[in-house]
Design a protein around this motif. Structure first.
Motif, PDB file in Angstrom:
ATOM      1  N   THR A  59       0.833  -1.206   0.000  1.00  6.07           N
ATOM      2  CA  THR A  59       0.000   0.000   0.000  1.00  6.07           C
ATOM      3  C   THR A  59       0.869   1.257   0.000  1.00  6.07           C
ATOM      4  OG1 THR A  59      -1.735  -1.173   1.220  1.00  6.07           O
ATOM      5  CG2 THR A  59      -1.815   1.237   1.228  1.00  6.07           C
ATOM      6  N   VAL A  60       1.892   1.264   0.856  1.00  8.27           N
ATOM      7  CA  VAL A  60       2.805   2.415   0.898  1.00  8.27           C
ATOM      8  C   VAL A  60       3.550   2.564  -0.426  1.00  8.27           C
ATOM      9  CG1 VAL A  60       4.848   3.364   2.025  1.00  8.27           C
ATOM     10  CG2 VAL A  60       3.049   2.289   3.398  1.00  8.27           C
ATOM     11  N   ALA A  61       4.008   1.426  -0.991  1.00  6.69           N
ATOM     12  CA  ALA A  61       4.723   1.482  -2.261  1.00  6.69           C
ATOM     13  C   ALA A  61       3.827   2.004  -3.382  1.00  6.69           C
ATOM     14  CB  ALA A  61       5.251   0.090  -2.617  1.00  6.69           C
ATOM     15  N   TRP A  62       2.562   1.586  -3.386  1.00  8.97           N
ATOM     16  CA  TRP A  62       1.609   2.042  -4.410  1.00  8.97           C
ATOM     17  C   TRP A  62       1.417   3.555  -4.326  1.00  8.97           C
ATOM     18  CZ3 TRP A  62      -1.207  -1.061  -7.949  1.00  8.97           C
ATOM     19  CH2 TRP A  62      -2.200  -0.399  -8.658  1.00  8.97           C
ATOM     20  N   GLU A  63       1.256   4.060  -3.099  1.00 11.52           N
ATOM     21  CA  GLU A  63       1.041   5.499  -2.926  1.00 11.52           C
ATOM     22  C   GLU A  63       2.318   6.286  -3.222  1.00 11.52           C
ATOM     23  OE1 GLU A  63      -1.755   7.030  -2.349  1.00 11.52           O
ATOM     24  OE2 GLU A  63      -2.923   5.180  -2.207  1.00 11.52           O
ATOM     25  N   THR A  64       3.461   5.771  -2.803  1.00 16.64           N
ATOM     26  CA  THR A  64       4.716   6.501  -2.983  1.00 16.64           C
ATOM     27  C   THR A  64       5.099   6.620  -4.450  1.00 16.64           C
ATOM     28  OG1 THR A  64       5.472   5.693  -0.827  1.00 16.64           O
ATOM     29  CG2 THR A  64       7.150   6.581  -2.324  1.00 16.64           C
ATOM     30  N   THR A  65       4.890   5.544  -5.223  1.00 18.93           N
ATOM     31  CA  THR A  65       5.269   5.563  -6.633  1.00 18.93           C
ATOM     32  C   THR A  65       4.237   6.252  -7.518  1.00 18.93           C
ATOM     33  OG1 THR A  65       4.300   3.335  -6.876  1.00 18.93           O
ATOM     34  CG2 THR A  65       6.676   3.475  -6.453  1.00 18.93           C
ATOM     35  N   GLY A  66       3.118   6.647  -6.940  1.00 20.32           N
ATOM     36  CA  GLY A  66       2.125   7.386  -7.718  1.00 20.32           C
ATOM     37  C   GLY A  66       1.488   6.600  -8.848  1.00 20.32           C
TER      38      GLY A  66
END
Length: 277
Positions: free
Chosen positions: A37-44
């Protein structure tokens, strides 16, 4: 308790529950989901943006198709593809002596001392951790543009990767022949030269061919940063908005990669057949 034909039948004990193991499993799953979830949000990542960008992709493909197959473009593309092949070849073969030396020092069965083993492992880890593109940028600033910095970059990175792979192959080798030579009074060099290396030679050669395949692909990327080869032509075509020429270069790359992949697969299969014969 019941009996059947005089044989006592004991009740089947209930399956033991492991609440602690279940709790750990759920915790690991929660951590994995949270990380994604964090990776999805961080990479846009945005599927909507990808769908909305179809018009730009269509325009790009419209300008690239059909490719420019004139000899004015295809000739330099083939020459650059050969340069890319030579970069990958030299980047692989020139790293063999250093890779073999570090592999022998980084394998527990052949390392002369624990500190030598740890030092060799550290060197391999460093060379493996630094991407070949970073090495290429460093050598481009040192020796200028062209294939030479690409070869140097591949040698440095390939030593780290191939040295580790070879060290693991040496550690997994059959200990019988080396032990027999040690019991006969052979030193470490004699054991490595006459027992250890001959027993793992097919594996080492197979790993070498695999790395050659990978290095040819890597040399394409190195060309994008000025290290020569067909990657340089692809980068130049993109900057000049000559997408039909870019597609020609990409098609030549596909043919080159497929040819090298098939050659590497044939050699590895022959080595595997010879090892089992």
């Amino acid at each position: 308790m019941t009996t059947v034909d005089g044989v006592r039948r004991l009740p089947v004990p209930p399956k033991p529950r492991r609440p602690k193991a279940m709790l750990i499993g759920w915790a690991i799953a929660a951590v994995v989901v949270a990380a994604h979830t964090v990776a999805w949000e961080t990479t846009g990542i945005s599927l909507g943006a990808l769908v909305d960008g179809w018009r730009g992709m269509a325009d790009f493909l419209g300008e690239a198709i059909p490719p420019d197959l004139s000899w004015k473009v295809l000739g330099p593309s083939l020459d650059a593809a050969l340069v890319t092949l030579w970069i990958g070849l030299l980047g692989t073969t020139l790293s063999v002596p250093i890779s073999l030396l570090l592999a022998l020092l980084a394998a527990r069965g052949t390392a002369p001392a624990e500190w030598v083993y740890q030092a060799a492992r550290a060197v391999l880890s460093f060379l493996r951790a630094v991407p070949d593109v970073v090495f290429a940028l460093i050598f481009v600033t040192a020796v200028g543009l062209g294939p030479f910095p690409g070869v140097l970059a591949l040698v440095c990175h390939n030593v780290g990767v191939m040295g580790k792979l070879w060290a693991e192959a040496l550690e997994d080798a059959d200990p019988g022949p080396p032990q027999a030579l040690r019991s006969a009074g052979a030193n470490r060099v004699q054991v490595a030269a006459h027992a250890l290396l001959p027993s793992v030679l097919p594996q080492l050669a197979g790993l070498l061919m695999y790395r050659f395949d990978v290095n040819v692909r890597s040399s394409l990327v190195l060309g994008l940063v000025g290290a020569g080869g067909i990657g340089f032509l692809i980068n130049q075509s993109i900057k000049l908005f000559k997408f039909d020429e870019m597609l020609t270069h990409i098609l030549v790359v596909v043919v080159l990669v497929v040819a090298v992949d098939r050659l590497s697969a044939v050699v590895r299969r022959r080595l595997s057949e010879g090892d089992h014969a």
